[in-house]
Motif scaffolding. Structure first.
Motif, PDB file in Angstrom:
ATOM      1  N   PRO A   1     -24.805  11.618  15.337  1.00 30.26           N
ATOM      2  CA  PRO A   1     -24.669  13.070  15.298  1.00 30.26           C
ATOM      3  C   PRO A   1     -25.913  13.840  15.770  1.00 30.26           C
ATOM      4  CG  PRO A   1     -25.252  12.333  13.119  1.00 30.26           C
ATOM      5  CD  PRO A   1     -25.173  11.098  14.001  1.00 30.26           C
ATOM      6  N   MET A   2     -27.030  13.151  15.982  1.00 28.61           N
ATOM      7  CA  MET A   2     -28.278  13.864  16.289  1.00 28.61           C
ATOM      8  C   MET A   2     -28.277  14.448  17.702  1.00 28.61           C
ATOM      9  SD  MET A   2     -29.458  13.698  13.378  1.00 28.61           S
ATOM     10  CE  MET A   2     -31.059  14.434  13.446  1.00 28.61           C
ATOM     11  N   VAL A   3     -27.372  13.983  18.566  1.00 31.37           N
ATOM     12  CA  VAL A   3     -27.284  14.558  19.901  1.00 31.37           C
ATOM     13  C   VAL A   3     -26.884  16.033  19.815  1.00 31.37           C
ATOM     14  CG1 VAL A   3     -24.865  13.977  20.373  1.00 31.37           C
ATOM     15  CG2 VAL A   3     -26.510  14.075  22.247  1.00 31.37           C
ATOM     16  N   MET A   4     -26.244  16.431  18.730  1.00 28.31           N
ATOM     17  CA  MET A   4     -25.854  17.834  18.538  1.00 28.31           C
ATOM     18  C   MET A   4     -27.074  18.745  18.401  1.00 28.31           C
ATOM     19  SD  MET A   4     -22.597  17.593  18.633  1.00 28.31           S
ATOM     20  CE  MET A   4     -21.965  19.086  17.962  1.00 28.31           C
ATOM     21  N   PHE A   5     -28.201  18.195  17.978  1.00 29.61           N
ATOM     22  CA  PHE A   5     -29.405  18.991  17.780  1.00 29.61           C
ATOM     23  C   PHE A   5     -30.348  18.947  18.979  1.00 29.61           C
ATOM     24  CE2 PHE A   5     -27.995  17.692  13.538  1.00 29.61           C
ATOM     25  CZ  PHE A   5     -27.775  18.952  13.004  1.00 29.61           C
ATOM     26  N   LYS A   6     -30.013  18.159  19.986  1.00 32.81           N
ATOM     27  CA  LYS A   6     -30.881  18.015  21.148  1.00 32.81           C
ATOM     28  C   LYS A   6     -31.066  19.344  21.878  1.00 32.81           C
ATOM     29  CE  LYS A   6     -32.064  15.145  25.012  1.00 32.81           C
ATOM     30  NZ  LYS A   6     -33.467  15.372  24.811  1.00 32.81           N
ATOM     31  N   ILE A   7     -30.027  20.153  21.974  1.00 36.59           N
ATOM     32  CA  ILE A   7     -30.158  21.432  22.683  1.00 36.59           C
ATOM     33  C   ILE A   7     -31.097  22.397  21.962  1.00 36.59           C
ATOM     34  CG2 ILE A   7     -27.937  21.287  23.827  1.00 36.59           C
ATOM     35  CD1 ILE A   7     -26.891  23.279  21.738  1.00 36.59           C
ATOM     36  N   PHE A   8     -31.400  22.123  20.705  1.00 32.35           N
ATOM     37  CA  PHE A   8     -32.348  22.942  19.952  1.00 32.35           C
ATOM     38  C   PHE A   8     -33.747  22.345  19.927  1.00 32.35           C
ATOM     39  CE2 PHE A   8     -28.148  23.608  17.927  1.00 32.35           C
ATOM     40  CZ  PHE A   8     -27.947  24.899  18.379  1.00 32.35           C
ATOM     41  N   GLY A   9     -33.964  21.272  20.682  1.00 34.25           N
ATOM     42  CA  GLY A   9     -35.293  20.696  20.801  1.00 34.25           C
ATOM     43  C   GLY A   9     -35.511  19.410  20.037  1.00 34.25           C
ATOM     44  N   TYR A  10     -34.470  18.846  19.411  1.00 33.05           N
ATOM     45  CA  TYR A  10     -34.664  17.614  18.651  1.00 33.05           C
ATOM     46  C   TYR A  10     -34.865  16.427  19.588  1.00 33.05           C
ATOM     47  CZ  TYR A  10     -33.842  13.532  15.819  1.00 33.05           C
ATOM     48  OH  TYR A  10     -33.975  12.321  15.208  1.00 33.05           O
ATOM     49  N   SER A  11     -35.770  15.550  19.204  1.00 37.55           N
ATOM     50  CA  SER A  11     -35.964  14.292  19.902  1.00 37.55           C
ATOM     51  C   SER A  11     -36.524  13.279  18.915  1.00 37.55           C
ATOM     52  CB  SER A  11     -36.932  14.464  21.071  1.00 37.55           C
ATOM     53  OG  SER A  11     -37.154  13.238  21.702  1.00 37.55           O
ATOM     54  N   SER A  12     -36.002  12.062  18.970  1.00 35.14           N
ATOM     55  CA  SER A  12     -36.515  11.033  18.068  1.00 35.14           C
ATOM     56  C   SER A  12     -37.816  10.436  18.582  1.00 35.14           C
ATOM     57  CB  SER A  12     -35.467   9.927  17.868  1.00 35.14           C
ATOM     58  OG  SER A  12     -35.176   9.317  19.110  1.00 35.14           O
ATOM     59  N   LYS A  13     -38.106  10.650  19.861  1.00 35.99           N
ATOM     60  CA  LYS A  13     -39.377  10.194  20.447  1.00 35.99           C
ATOM     61  C   LYS A  13     -40.028  11.415  21.112  1.00 35.99           C
ATOM     62  CE  LYS A  13     -37.473   7.037  22.997  1.00 35.99           C
ATOM     63  NZ  LYS A  13     -37.291   5.911  23.934  1.00 35.99           N
ATOM     64  N   ARG A  14     -41.096  11.893  20.527  1.00 33.62           N
ATOM     65  CA  ARG A  14     -41.738  13.102  21.022  1.00 33.62           C
ATOM     66  C   ARG A  14     -43.041  12.747  21.714  1.00 33.62           C
ATOM     67  NH1 ARG A  14     -40.592  18.567  19.261  1.00 33.62           N
ATOM     68  NH2 ARG A  14     -38.642  17.513  18.898  1.00 33.62           N
ATOM     69  N   THR A  15     -43.194  13.186  22.982  1.00 34.67           N
ATOM     70  CA  THR A  15     -44.436  12.962  23.713  1.00 34.67           C
ATOM     71  C   THR A  15     -45.374  14.139  23.514  1.00 34.67           C
ATOM     72  OG1 THR A  15     -43.635  13.992  25.735  1.00 34.67           O
ATOM     73  CG2 THR A  15     -43.216  11.634  25.489  1.00 34.67           C
ATOM     74  N   VAL A  16     -46.603  13.984  23.958  1.00 35.77           N
ATOM     75  CA  VAL A  16     -47.589  15.054  23.823  1.00 35.77           C
ATOM     76  C   VAL A  16     -47.114  16.303  24.566  1.00 35.77           C
ATOM     77  CG1 VAL A  16     -49.954  15.742  24.391  1.00 35.77           C
ATOM     78  CG2 VAL A  16     -49.511  13.465  23.478  1.00 35.77           C
ATOM     79  N   LEU A  17     -46.588  16.118  25.775  1.00 33.08           N
ATOM     80  CA  LEU A  17     -46.104  17.271  26.541  1.00 33.08           C
ATOM     81  C   LEU A  17     -44.942  17.955  25.835  1.00 33.08           C
ATOM     82  CD1 LEU A  17     -46.273  18.948  29.166  1.00 33.08           C
ATOM     83  CD2 LEU A  17     -44.494  17.447  30.053  1.00 33.08           C
ATOM     84  N   MET A  18     -44.013  17.190  25.296  1.00 33.19           N
ATOM     85  CA  MET A  18     -42.885  17.776  24.580  1.00 33.19           C
ATOM     86  C   MET A  18     -43.365  18.526  23.339  1.00 33.19           C
ATOM     87  SD  MET A  18     -40.242  14.589  24.883  1.00 33.19           S
ATOM     88  CE  MET A  18     -38.934  15.275  23.916  1.00 33.19           C
ATOM     89  N   PHE A  19     -44.318  17.941  22.628  1.00 32.95           N
ATOM     90  CA  PHE A  19     -44.866  18.563  21.435  1.00 32.95           C
ATOM     91  C   PHE A  19     -45.535  19.898  21.774  1.00 32.95           C
ATOM     92  CE2 PHE A  19     -48.250  19.182  18.305  1.00 32.95           C
ATOM     93  CZ  PHE A  19     -47.545  19.044  17.117  1.00 32.95           C
ATOM     94  N   CYS A  20     -46.367  19.892  22.804  1.00 31.41           N
ATOM     95  CA  CYS A  20     -47.082  21.117  23.198  1.00 31.41           C
ATOM     96  C   CYS A  20     -46.140  22.166  23.759  1.00 31.41           C
ATOM     97  CB  CYS A  20     -48.165  20.789  24.217  1.00 31.41           C
ATOM     98  SG  CYS A  20     -49.503  19.813  23.535  1.00 31.41           S
TER      99      CYS A  20
END
Length: 118
Positions: free
Chosen positions: A42-61
């Motif tokens: 079900p977590m793919v439903m939150f992807k459009i709001f910025g959810y990711s199970s693996k967050r990189t430095v660029l994604m975090f910033c």
């Protein structure tokens, strides 16, 4: 509010796509397990709001930069609307006809039976 969160997710996802082409930055965190994966229900439903199970430095910033930008724009628009509201209130103090609301002006043109008269 909802569109703001969607814009954060889309901006972050777009930055991540460029990151995949030009070279990955290190991961800040990885959440193990298939249930928490941003690629599976079900977590793919939150992807459009910025959810990711693996967050990189660029994604975090990019996530936090866009959040700060969106909040700053929201505050700016709020201040502009307050300024306009104050100008309207100050400009109507001397003229009673313009200070009435639309419903009050409508009531002035109605008789007891609810029929409009001039």
């Amino acid at each position: 509010n909802l569109t703001g969160w969607m814009s954060v997710g889309l901006f972050m996802g777009g930055c991540h796509e460029f990151e995949e082409v030009w070279g990955m930055t290190p991961y800040v965190w990885k959440i193990p397990g298939d249930f928490m994966s941003h690629k599976r229900f079900p977590m793919v439903m939150f992807k459009i709001f910025g959810y990711s199970s693996k967050r990189t430095v660029l994604m975090f910033c990019s996530f936090w930069i866009w959040i700060v930008f969106a909040l700053g724009m929201h505050y700016y628009k709020y201040q502009q609307s307050e300024k306009i509201r104050a100008e309207r209130n100050n400009g109507n103090n001397g003229n009673n006809d313009k200070s009435k609301s639309d419903s009050e002006q409508f009531d002035d043109n109605m008789d007891a039976e609810g029929l409009e008269h001039a």
